[in-house]
Design an enzyme around this catalytic site. Structure first.
Site, short mmCIF file in Angstrom:
data_model
loop_
_atom_site.label_atom_id
_atom_site.label_comp_id
_atom_site.label_asym_id
_atom_site.label_seq_id
_atom_site.Cartn_x
_atom_site.Cartn_y
_atom_site.Cartn_z
N GLU A 263 0.81 3.91 1.85
CA GLU A 263 1.27 4.33 3.18
C GLU A 263 2.45 3.47 3.63
O GLU A 263 3.41 3.96 4.24
CB GLU A 263 0.13 4.19 4.21
CG GLU A 263 -1.14 4.95 3.86
CD GLU A 263 -2.12 4.12 3.03
OE1 GLU A 263 -1.69 3.32 2.16
OE2 GLU A 263 -3.33 4.29 3.26
N HIS B 295 0.83 -1.20 0.00
CA HIS B 295 0.00 0.00 0.00
C HIS B 295 0.87 1.26 0.00
O HIS B 295 2.04 1.22 0.41
CB HIS B 295 -0.93 -0.01 1.21
CG HIS B 295 -2.05 -1.00 1.06
ND1 HIS B 295 -3.09 -1.11 1.97
CD2 HIS B 295 -2.29 -1.91 0.09
CE1 HIS B 295 -3.93 -2.06 1.55
NE2 HIS B 295 -3.46 -2.56 0.42
N CYS C 97 -2.51 -0.63 7.42
CA CYS C 97 -1.71 0.60 7.35
C CYS C 97 -1.92 1.44 8.61
O CYS C 97 -0.97 2.05 9.12
CB CYS C 97 -2.06 1.41 6.12
SG CYS C 97 -1.49 0.64 4.59
N CYS D 257 -6.20 1.70 5.30
CA CYS D 257 -6.85 0.47 5.75
C CYS D 257 -6.37 0.14 7.16
O CYS D 257 -5.47 0.79 7.69
CB CYS D 257 -6.51 -0.67 4.78
SG CYS D 257 -4.79 -1.25 4.90
ZN LIG Z 1 -3.42 0.01 3.53
#
Ligand SMILES: [Zn+2]
Ligand SMILES: [Zn+2]
Length: 156
Positions: free
Chosen positions: A82, A80, A111, A108
């Site tokens: 992040e 991801h 993260c 999410c």
């Molecule tokens: Zn994430």
């Protein structure tokens, strides 16, 4: 003279959107930048790790199996945005404690957990993401979560 420059939030939101355009995800392009004292510490977009083939080259199991948005992240080879921003900071030895993160989408839960332990104090995002656990975790950790518009004129 009137200062007609973009606000800091507008400036960082626009850059985050630019970063997201490098994404290789088949589903959504996500960007994230870590900011401290109005300086950009690191950037990240979602995609496969360095040297690994991207989902658009070899296909993505989440896409192939029709997995719903926000679920079964482990089936995808991508990191991801992040996560990539935090990893980039680690790679070059940049401290992120006390930093803010600007994201094109709400982080999410996975993260969110990483951002909590990295010492991130506030999160600005432009678009929602279907992960209520992330919001619960961030609330519990006392991290400020604020929605900003990608269309800078809508920001207040
Ligand atoms: Zn994430
Ligand atoms: Zn994928």
């Amino acid at each position: 003279m009137i200062d007609s420059r973009p606000s800091w939030d507008e400036y960082f939101v626009k850059i985050t959107k630019q970063v997201s355009e490098r994404s290789t995800c088949l589903r959504r392009k996500v960007g994230a930048i870590l900011v401290r004292d109005k300086r950009i510490l690191a950037t990240g977009y979602n995609g496969a790790p360095s040297g690994i083939k991207h989902c658009y080259e070899v296909g993505c199991l989440r896409e192939a199996q029709g997995v719903a948005s926000g679920e079964r992240h482990e089936l995808c080879r991508g990191l991801h945005a992040e996560q990539n921003a935090l990893i980039q900071a680690a790679l070059y030895g940049v401290a992120v404690k006390g930093a803010s993160i600007y994201c094109t989408h709400q982080p999410c839960a996975l993260c969110a957990k990483m951002l909590i332990n990295a010492g991130i104090v506030e999160i600005f995002y432009a678009e929602g993401y279907p992960d209520p656990l992330a919001q619960d975790l961030l609330n519990e950790a006392g991290i400020k979560l604020k929605k900003l518009s990608l269309d800078s004129s809508e920001n207040t």
